[in-house]
Design an enzyme around this catalytic site. Structure first.
Site, short mmCIF file in Angstrom:
data_model
loop_
_atom_site.label_atom_id
_atom_site.label_comp_id
_atom_site.label_asym_id
_atom_site.label_seq_id
_atom_site.Cartn_x
_atom_site.Cartn_y
_atom_site.Cartn_z
CE LYS A 1 -4.37 -1.28 -0.06
NZ LYS A 1 -5.34 -0.71 -0.78
CB SER B 1 -1.40 -8.10 -0.96
OG SER B 1 -2.17 -8.94 0.05
#
Length: 422
Positions: free
Chosen positions: A60, A315
């Site tokens: 992110k 992720s």
């Protein structure tokens, strides 16, 4: 850069290359790591793109920092606002502190404590954390309201071209570090920004590589929308896979994913839990539920990946150790190794002893036992949890209970009762 693509077909190669240059200021170039364990298990060459090793332990930071670096001085002076279940919040917090920008971050009240603490750590005095609602969508609504009222720039977690371009740098690194372009890349989908960015780059440079999105079964917003041919908002979601549990995917992300993704597969939460435990026990890799989805997809796509070169984008690795007992529990239930029952034992002496001696198998283990009545306990039913050594032990257990005339309810097969009692 006003848009990543004008047509929704992923033509954002130059934007991603520019983002890559900007992100060199803060981003770790995470390794593309060959996994012998997974390769031998699935008969494929499996590599992991380790975004769990990123500076904020998730991808992110790429989108958040890139978008904030693209803002003008006046926007930065007014500050930024964001909504996140945890990982985007950490990326925004890190970016605020690095760039000297004030930020307000709205997070669901259900966000794991570990993620809230990490946001505070990365943001320091630069950020204010506001816990609100039960889902990302609740936090999202509050963040948008604050943005409108106070003139702060909203840093979208997944549906902004600058966010998507930043995420696309994962695809750039992945292809540069691979010996040859992979046959298949699996990428997690929450709101769709990661998949849109990775697919935009990969399909521009290596169109023959298949890009497959992976969603949790309890929040398949992209799969449902693709099947419907338009964005659909889910009424209810399971928030367990907090990094990928949203009710509605992004507009831009959807338009790119609809054109560029080769498929979207849906993975049960229990399977993600099993994968978390396997990655830790076999490879010493700590992943969060959303980070485990792509590796869990190898099981679901076993036939498709056989003999192929495959990359799973991990992720994130922001897992709270307090959740490990729940993760183990969900895994055992999914694998058919743990079962819960409400059992009405006969009201006579020795009934419980008979159950232990005549019904339980030699390797079956009672892990939970409690009477459901506070008074006259022995006259009411009991909640019993039984852990098995192997799934094949389940049918013999049920058969023995019926042969002995035991009255029982299988809670694993009754979601409503299960959620109430377990």
């Amino acid at each position: 850069m006003d848009k990543l693509t004008q047509t929704g077909n992923g033509t954002g190669l130059a934007d991603i290359v520019k983002a890559h240059q900007l992100l060199k200021e803060v981003v770790v170039r995470t390794p593309l790591q060959y996994s012998r364990v997974l390769s031998e298990r699935f008969g494929a060459r499996v590599s992991l793109k380790r975004e769990d090793l990123q500076v904020v332990r998730s991808f992110k930071i790429r989108g958040a920092y890139h978008m904030m670096r693209m803002l003008d001085e006046e926007s930065l002076r007014r500050g930024v606002v964001a909504a996140s279940a945890g990982n985007h919040a950490q990326g925004v917090a890190f970016s605020c502190r690095t760039l000297g920008v004030k930020g307000r971050i709205f997070m669901p009240g259900t966000t794991p404590r570990q993620k809230v603490k990490q946001v505070a750590f990365f943001g320091g005095d630069a950020v204010e954390i506001v816990l609100v609602g039960d889902t990302f969508d609740d936090a999202y609504a509050e963040a948008l309201n604050a943005s409108r009222k106070e003139g702060m720039t909203f840093i979208h977690p997944f549906d902004d071209p600058r966010i998507i371009a930043g995420n696309g740098t994962i695809g750039l690194e992945l292809l540069e570090d691979a010996e040859t372009p992979p046959d298949i890349v699996f990428v997690t989908i929450g709101g769709g920004g990661l998949a849109a960015g990775v697919a935009s780059y990969i399909k521009s440079v290596s169109p023959e590589t298949k890009v497959i999105g992976v969603e949790p079964e309890g929040a398949p917003a992209m799969r449902v929308s693709l099947d419907a041919g338009e964005i659909r908002t889910l009424e209810r979601i399971d928030t367990f896979v907090d990094g990928a549990a949203v009710k509605r995917v992004g507009e831009l992300a959807f338009s790119i994913c609809r054109e560029l993704l080769d498929d979207v597969v849906v993975i049960p939460e229990g399977k993600a839990c099993t994968t978390i435990l396997e990655l830790y026990n076999e490879s010493a890799i700590v992943v969060e539920p959303a980070g485990a989805l792509t590796v869990a997809a190898l099981h679901a796509c076993r036939d498709r990946i056989a003999g192929k070169s495959v990359v799973c984008v991990i992720s994130g690795g922001n897992n709270d150790v307090d959740r490990m007992q729940e993760i183990k529990e969900r895994s055992l239930i999914y694998e058919g190794l743990k079962h819960y029952f409400v059992i009405n034992f006969p009201q006579r002496a020795g009934a419980l002893r008979e159950f232990l001696d005549d019904v339980l198998g030699p390797t079956d283990d009672i892990t939970r036992f409690e009477y459901t009545k506070k008074n006259n306990k022995e006259s009411g039913p009991a909640l019993v949890g039984i852990e098995l050594k192997q799934p094949e032990d389940y049918e013999p257990l049920i058969r023995r209970m019926r042969e002995k005339g035991v009255q029982f309810i299988e809670l694993n097969k009754d979601p409503h009762l299960f959620s109430l009692l377990i």
